[in-house]
Structures are given as C-alpha cells and as structure tokens.
Design a protein around this motif. Structure first.
Motif, mmCIF file in Angstrom:
data_model
loop_
_atom_site.group_PDB
_atom_site.id
_atom_site.type_symbol
_atom_site.label_atom_id
_atom_site.label_comp_id
_atom_site.label_asym_id
_atom_site.label_seq_id
_atom_site.Cartn_x
_atom_site.Cartn_y
_atom_site.Cartn_z
ATOM 1 N N GLY A 111 0.835 -1.201 0.000
ATOM 2 C CA GLY A 111 0.000 0.000 0.000
ATOM 3 C C GLY A 111 0.868 1.249 0.000
ATOM 4 O O GLY A 111 2.018 1.219 -0.457
ATOM 5 N N GLY A 112 0.316 2.350 0.521
ATOM 6 C CA GLY A 112 1.062 3.616 0.554
ATOM 7 C C GLY A 112 0.461 4.638 -0.386
ATOM 8 O O GLY A 112 1.173 5.327 -1.113
ATOM 9 N N LEU A 167 -0.813 7.488 0.112
ATOM 10 C CA LEU A 167 -0.463 8.900 0.345
ATOM 11 C C LEU A 167 1.041 9.094 0.227
ATOM 12 O O LEU A 167 1.557 10.172 0.446
ATOM 13 C CB LEU A 167 -0.934 9.341 1.742
ATOM 14 N N GLU A 168 1.728 8.021 -0.080
ATOM 15 C CA GLU A 168 3.190 8.083 -0.160
ATOM 16 C C GLU A 168 3.664 7.822 -1.578
ATOM 17 O O GLU A 168 4.798 7.402 -1.812
ATOM 18 C CB GLU A 168 3.811 7.065 0.806
ATOM 19 N N GLY A 169 2.746 8.004 -2.544
ATOM 20 C CA GLY A 169 3.147 7.901 -3.946
ATOM 21 C C GLY A 169 3.161 6.486 -4.491
ATOM 22 O O GLY A 169 3.657 6.242 -5.582
ATOM 23 N N ARG A 170 2.602 5.534 -3.707
ATOM 24 C CA ARG A 170 2.532 4.166 -4.209
ATOM 25 C C ARG A 170 1.074 3.815 -4.479
ATOM 26 O O ARG A 170 0.170 4.486 -3.991
ATOM 27 C CB ARG A 170 3.149 3.203 -3.194
ATOM 28 N N PRO A 171 0.827 2.764 -5.273
ATOM 29 C CA PRO A 171 -0.565 2.425 -5.562
ATOM 30 C C PRO A 171 -1.289 1.994 -4.281
ATOM 31 O O PRO A 171 -0.665 1.434 -3.386
ATOM 32 C CB PRO A 171 -0.458 1.251 -6.544
ATOM 33 N N PRO A 172 -2.607 2.293 -4.204
ATOM 34 C CA PRO A 172 -3.367 1.783 -3.063
ATOM 35 C C PRO A 172 -3.206 0.273 -2.986
ATOM 36 O O PRO A 172 -3.016 -0.388 -4.020
ATOM 37 C CB PRO A 172 -4.813 2.154 -3.377
ATOM 38 N N PHE A 173 -3.324 -0.257 -1.776
ATOM 39 C CA PHE A 173 -3.029 -1.680 -1.591
ATOM 40 C C PHE A 173 -3.845 -2.577 -2.523
ATOM 41 O O PHE A 173 -3.317 -3.508 -3.132
ATOM 42 C CB PHE A 173 -3.256 -2.082 -0.131
ATOM 43 N N GLU A 174 -5.164 -2.282 -2.658
ATOM 44 C CA GLU A 174 -6.000 -3.215 -3.419
ATOM 45 C C GLU A 174 -5.592 -3.245 -4.896
ATOM 46 O O GLU A 174 -5.782 -4.249 -5.581
ATOM 47 C CB GLU A 174 -7.491 -2.894 -3.243
ATOM 48 N N ILE A 175 -5.024 -2.139 -5.397
ATOM 49 C CA ILE A 175 -4.553 -2.128 -6.788
ATOM 50 C C ILE A 175 -3.195 -2.818 -6.868
ATOM 51 O O ILE A 175 -2.970 -3.696 -7.706
ATOM 52 C CB ILE A 175 -4.430 -0.666 -7.311
ATOM 53 N N GLY A 176 -2.329 -2.429 -5.938
ATOM 54 C CA GLY A 176 -0.983 -3.012 -5.930
ATOM 55 C C GLY A 176 -1.014 -4.519 -5.789
ATOM 56 O O GLY A 176 -0.157 -5.230 -6.325
ATOM 57 N N ALA A 177 -2.020 -5.023 -5.071
ATOM 58 C CA ALA A 177 -2.069 -6.457 -4.787
ATOM 59 C C ALA A 177 -2.864 -7.233 -5.838
ATOM 60 O O ALA A 177 -3.108 -8.419 -5.660
ATOM 61 C CB ALA A 177 -2.678 -6.682 -3.404
#
Ligand code: CUK
Ligand code: CUA
Length: 677
Positions: free
Chosen positions: A289-290, A292-302
């Motif tokens: 996740g992350g 607000l830290e410039g990474r994809p939201p967890f559900e997208i990233g996963a």
C-alpha cells in the motif's frame, strides 16, 4: 427427547391433492418476484380451516406452503442438524438449528458476554481471555473477529467433541469443549500478527492455521515496510491438539515459514492427498500500500499479477523433520519453526498458479481434487492431486518465485476450469458428487458436477444449476462438507447483505442466512433468518452426534473440567476466611439462597468468592450479579466459579441471582458490605 421423523408424507399428500396439485409449476420461487409482505397483513383463519385456506390467508404460493412444511420444527421437537456459525467481529459462535434456522445459543469466545458471565469478573473467562491475549504488553484483548469454526474429526468425520475457531486480527485459536459449550483455551499463534484459515487434520492431531497479513516476527517486533520482502514472512502453524487434555500444546506444535504473500484460506488433503495441505495466496506482488506516499493503493498493488500461487505443502515430511530433531529448525516463540529456506531445500513447498485474488481453497470429499476460485475470475479451477504429485516428482516447473520456490506447470496440474459466475468464493460438496460455489458478486450459488470418480468424464465439471441469493453470499455450508462423508440435504448460504429482506431496524442491518434444499435436481430456497454478527464459515453436524452434558458432575471446575474442583465448596462447609490481604468466601448456591448471604469486608481488601452451585437438576442455573463492581457470573448446576477483585470503594452493595430460578428468586439476594478504612 430425540429428534424423530413424522409421517409427513400423509400430510403432503393431502395438501398436494387439495391445493398444490398442478399449481406447483407456477414457477414462482419462494421469496422471489413477489411483493414484500406487509406487517399485519396476515389473518390467521380459525380452528378447522383447511390447509389451503391457511396458506391463502398467509399469501403463500404453493412452493412457499411446501417449504413451510419442510422446515417446520414443531414446539418441543429438535432440529435434525445443528450449525455452529461464526459471529465475525461479535467474537462469538452462534448455534443454529437446521432446518428451522432457530438461534439456539451463543457461545462467547473472544468477547465478553454478560449472560454467561464470560470475561465479566468470573475467573474462568477472565483468565482464558487474558492468557489468550495478543501480547502481554498490550491490554487484554476483549474482541475478536471469529471466522472459521471447525469441529474435531475422527477418521476424517465429525466426532461431536470439540469445536475450534480462529480469530483473524490477532492470529489466535480457541478450543471449545462441546460437553458444556464453553471456551476452554485461547492460544495466540506464536510469531504471527494475523491468521485467517483454520482447519483440523484427519484425527485432530493438529489444528492448522495460516497467516493473513505477514509479520516481521510476531507481536512487538518491528521492521520497516521497506524491508517487507526480506524481513516479513507468512506462516502455516500446526497447533498440536491433546485430545485427552482437550488443549493445544504449543511445545509440540510447529510452524513453516512462507513467503510474505497473504496466505488466506487453507485446507488439508484427504485420501490420496492426505499428506499434503493446500493454501491459496494473494498479493504475490508484495504490495504494502502507501496511497499517500506515492505508491498504488493496496487493493490495486495487490491485484496486478494475472496469477497468484496455491501453496502445496508436504506436511507429513515437515512433521518428520520436526520429530527428527533436525538442527535446521529454529526455536522461536516457544515452538519449532522450519525457516523458509529449509522448507524450500527440503522440498516441502511447491506453488501452483491460480486465478488472481483467490479466496476459497477446498478439497473434494475423496481428496482427488483441490478447487480454488479467484474473486476476479468467474471460474472455479480444479487441480488434480495426481497431476500435482506427478509434476512435483518430475520437477515440471514453470519457474521459481523470488524466494526460489518452484512453481508447477499450470497446464500440467489443472484438471478443469468451470465457468460459474461472478465473484466465486467458496466451494462445498454434497453426497452426490456435486460442488456448490458461492458467487459474491452475482449473489448466487452455482452447482456443478465433479469429474471422475464422481461423474463420468463426459458428465463431469458441468454447471448444472444456479440459484439467486439475497444478497452477496460469502461462505456456504452443507452438513459434513469438509469431512470424508458429506451428507447433502441442505445448503446454508451465509450472506453479507440483508438490504430489504427483514424489516428496517436502523441503519445497521443484520446479515442474512438462507436455507436451500438440495434433495432435487434444482436447488430450492426454503427458509431464511437474520444472523447476528458477520457470518463467515460454519460447520453443520447431526444434532444427536453432539456429546453435550445437561448438568456438570457435582463440584466441577468448568475451566479445567476437573471434579472435584480444587476450590469447590460442599454444602455444610460454607464459610468466610480472613486472608493476609482480605477475605476468602466459600459459598454455596441452591434454590433459593446464597450461603453466606452477607459478606463483610474492609475497603482495599482482596476479595475471593468461590461459588459452588449445589443443584443437580437440569437447567437449575443461578447467577451472581454484584451491583457496582462490574461482576456477573453464571453458575450452572454442578459448577464452581471463582470471582476475585479488590473492594476499592466503600458502600453497601447488593448481590442477587440473575436467573429467574424459583418462586423465591426475587428473594435470592445478599449484601456485600465494604466498610471504609
Ligand atoms: S472468509 Cu469470510 S467470506 Cu474469513 Cu473464510 Cu470467505
Ligand atoms: Cu437463583 Cu434466581
């Protein structure tokens, strides 16, 4: 009284002749495509009315009238089956009769319960909750999210002795003794911070849990999320169960480290696959996740990878490694741990590609097939265990995962890929070689045939029926589905949404449980009831297979089931003793008095009250409700309970019996007097 069968056929014949004949083909399904009933609209015709007139007055169509008779459990009669259903974040198990769907009991597990005095001042529950907390350095954990109740097994079938349940947010396991339906033990799984799956081995040798969120080492251990790939790990834990003691023994338990994927649901093999266990996984992307830290939201990233990995674990070989005292194992958190590298090098772990974001992982009754479904793929995938075994033996790998775990060739192990509908979650089985998959997005249950030996190659793996569910079904269950002997008959749908199925009772709605008849070719909805708490899995057993007691043997300590309890008080031996720091009360309760009924202490005293219920009559429970001190206990016939607290505030505090036990129940009361210092 035993449940018994009645000559229903007579009644059914009468009705079908006078009323149902021909009309049963109107196609109107119970509960569907008809206006919602208006409260108060039902006029019950008086005595002597025909069954047809009664059905008409209740606005029942023929299918509904028939279903009413099929699920009716008359006053005083017992349901044929009993379901132990998860209560989700209520922390309890709910016991429900099938087919009536009557709520029979709540079993408090991870959360306090004032009716049963569980975690409410009496030692039994307080101690079990405290000792089973997430961490000794954090407050006593008084809530849980109970997902997976599972009955103990003997030779792969229910024996009616114990029930186990998992707690998702803390990774804990509870042991419930079905002699008294009390939780006896809560164990924090070592080295994990979250567990999800729970299942029981063939003879309850182990209660197995798989992690959900991976951990850098268990409660209190920190590692930056940036080190996720290297320092976080999943795990599968084999909690050794000592049946005679009725307890999990951590010293004989072991754990296998897994890559930091979310392992989600898991299940043990049977028959040809019984040396193996299977667990699916999601987030093979290793997203943290992350958003607000410039990474994809967890559900997208996963959800980026097309395939995640079903884990195939040779637990027999893992156990042999543990029992051999191999120096490759490490001792961590009080149990033996097989590190990931050792699991890899010893060939304990293989992966099988499975559809992305999988959820359910289930094994066919004979153990020949493992079925998984991915929430984002409208198919159930069936893997052949024989093919998996062959691919392992021949090292038929697609590649290795980043941790060096071999990924078996998908085409070499896949048996069937059945289109069932949107959002498939879990699959259960009947006694006729069919599988039933819950479809969360479709709000439906799909029925399909299993392949050989259940059906011929030509007839196997075909979608044969589908039924609408109200609404958004999660788990589903059939009696004995996860045993070697599924019973069929009924299917229970445990639904996440109720919407308009029950009257509005404020914005928080209950959930919805629906009962489906499996006796014919077409599934039929025959009953429905609200459920309390979020239902996840359930387990269904014949009511008369549960070995429950009706009273305790005299002087039993329910916490240990020992008789006589060390702190039991016999009648005639009631007394109050001064102790170094307060008083120790040895009390007996019996209709309709507490003896002693007057307790005098000084402010600041430590007060220990041991209460023995001297009743031997069925249902003669007494309560002990102490005003102001937040203490309430349920002392069941034959049982002894200990209450311990500091009398911190002076005053005159009544105590009284909370169970309406007798004609002199209102008089069953006493005084707890705290004299100021
Ligand atoms: S989970 Cu809840 S619907 Cu915890 Cu078994 Cu699938
Ligand atoms: Cu005992 Cu009321």
């Amino acid at each position: 009284m035993k449940p018994r069968t009645r000559p229903l056929h007579l009644l059914a014949t009468v009705i079908s002749l006078s009323f149902l004949g021909g009309a049963a083909t109107t196609g109107c399904r119970a509960g569907k495509s008809r206006p919602a009933a208006k409260p108060g609209a039902v006029a019950t015709p008086g005595e002597g009315a025909s069954l047809e007139a009664i059905a008409q007055a209740h606005n029942l169509d023929p299918a509904e009238a028939r279903a009413a008779l099929e699920v009716y459990t008359p006053p005083g009669r017992y349901d044929e089956f009993t379901m132990f259903s998860s209560g989700g974040h209520s922390g309890s198990v709910y016991v429900v009769g099938i087919p009536s769907l009557r709520l029979l009991k709540e079993i408090p597990v991870f959360s306090p319960n004032t009716w049963q005095g569980w975690g409410q001042g009496a030692d039994e529950g307080d101690k079990i909750l405290r000792e089973g907390s997430f961490s000794p350095n954090l407050p006593t954990q008084t809530w849980g999210d109970l997902h997976h109740p599972q009955l103990s097994l003997t030779k792969g079938d229910y024996d009616g002795q114990f029930l186990f349940a998992s707690d998702k947010p803390t990774g804990r396991v509870a042991v419930i003794d079905l002699r008294d339906f009390h939780t006896k033990q809560i164990v924090k799984t070592p080295n994990t911070i979250s567990d999800h799956a729970l299942f029981v081995m063939e003879n309850t040798e182990y209660v197995v849990t798989a992690t959900f969120q991976p951990s850098p080492g268990g409660p209190g251990v920190y590692a930056p999320l940036e080190t996720y790939k290297d320092r976080y790990r999943g795990a599968i834990t084999f909690h050794k169960f000592d049946r005679a003691a009725g307890r999990i023994v951590l010293a004989q338990s072991f754990q296998i480290e897994l890559p930091p994927y979310f392992q989600d649901l898991a299940i043990g093999g049977k028959g040809p696959s019984k040396d193996y266990i299977f667990t699916n996984s999601l987030n093979t992307e290793l997203s943290t996740g992350g958003n607000l830290e410039g990474r994809p939201p967890f559900e997208i990233g996963a959800s980026r990878n097309e395939m995640d990995y079903m884990h195939v674990i040779n637990w027999r070989r893992a156990e042999a490694l543990v029992l051999s005292g191999s120096p490759k194992l490490v001792e961590k958190g009080g149990i033996k741990v097989i590190p990931l590298e050792v699991a890899r090098d010893e060939g304990l772990l293989h992966f099988v590609p499975e559809s992305k974001s999988p959820h359910g992982c289930d094994v066919a009754p004979g153990g020949e097939y493992i079925l998984t479904s991915g929430k984002l793929d409208p198919h159930v995938t069936a893997y052949s265990f024989a093919k998996i075994k062959k691919a392992i033996d021949e090292k038929n790998y697609e590649k290795l995962d980043p941790y060096g775990i071999p990924i078996l060739n998908y085409d070499a192990v896949k048996e069937a890929y059945i289109e069932v509908g949107l959002g498939p979650l879990h699959t259960v089985f009947d006694d006729k070689g069919n599988g039933y998959t819950s479809l969360f997005l479709d709000s439906a249950v799909a029925k399909f045939t299993l392949g050989p030996p259940y059906h011929s190659a030509a007839e196997g793996w075909k979608l044969v029926d589908k039924i609408d569910i109200n609404y958004n079904i999660g788990h589903l269950q059939t009696p004995g589905s996860n045993t070697v002997r599924p019973r069929g008959r009924y299917l229970v749908a445990l639904n996440k949404w109720v919407v308009d199925r029950h009257p509005a009772m404020g914005p928080l709605h209950p959930q919805n449980t629906q009962l489906i008849d499996l006796s014919g070719d077409k599934m039929r909805l025959v009953n429905e009831a609200p459920s309390i708490g979020e239902p996840h899995n359930a387990t269904i057993i014949e009511t008369d297979r549960i070995a429950a007691w009706v009273t305790y043997p005299a002087l039993t300590d329910p916490a240990t089931m020992q008789t006589p309890a060390a702190n039991a008080t016999k009648q005639g031996d009631e007394r109050i003793e001064k102790t170094a720091d307060g008083v120790h009360v040895h009390m007996v309760v019996i209709r309709s008095q507490y003896k002693p009924d007057t307790i005098r202490v000084k402010q600041g005293d430590r007060v220990v009250i041991d209460i023995t219920n001297a009743e031997s009559a069925r249902d003669a429970t007494h309560g002990f409700g102490l005003h102001g001190y937040n203490v309430t206990a349920s002392i069941d016939p034959g049982a002894t309970q200990r209450i311990e607290f500091i009398a911190s505030q002076p005053g005159a505090y009544p105590f009284y019996c909370t169970e309406f036990c007798s004609a002199l129940h209102m008089e069953m009361a006493g005084w707890f007097m705290v004299e100021p210092r």
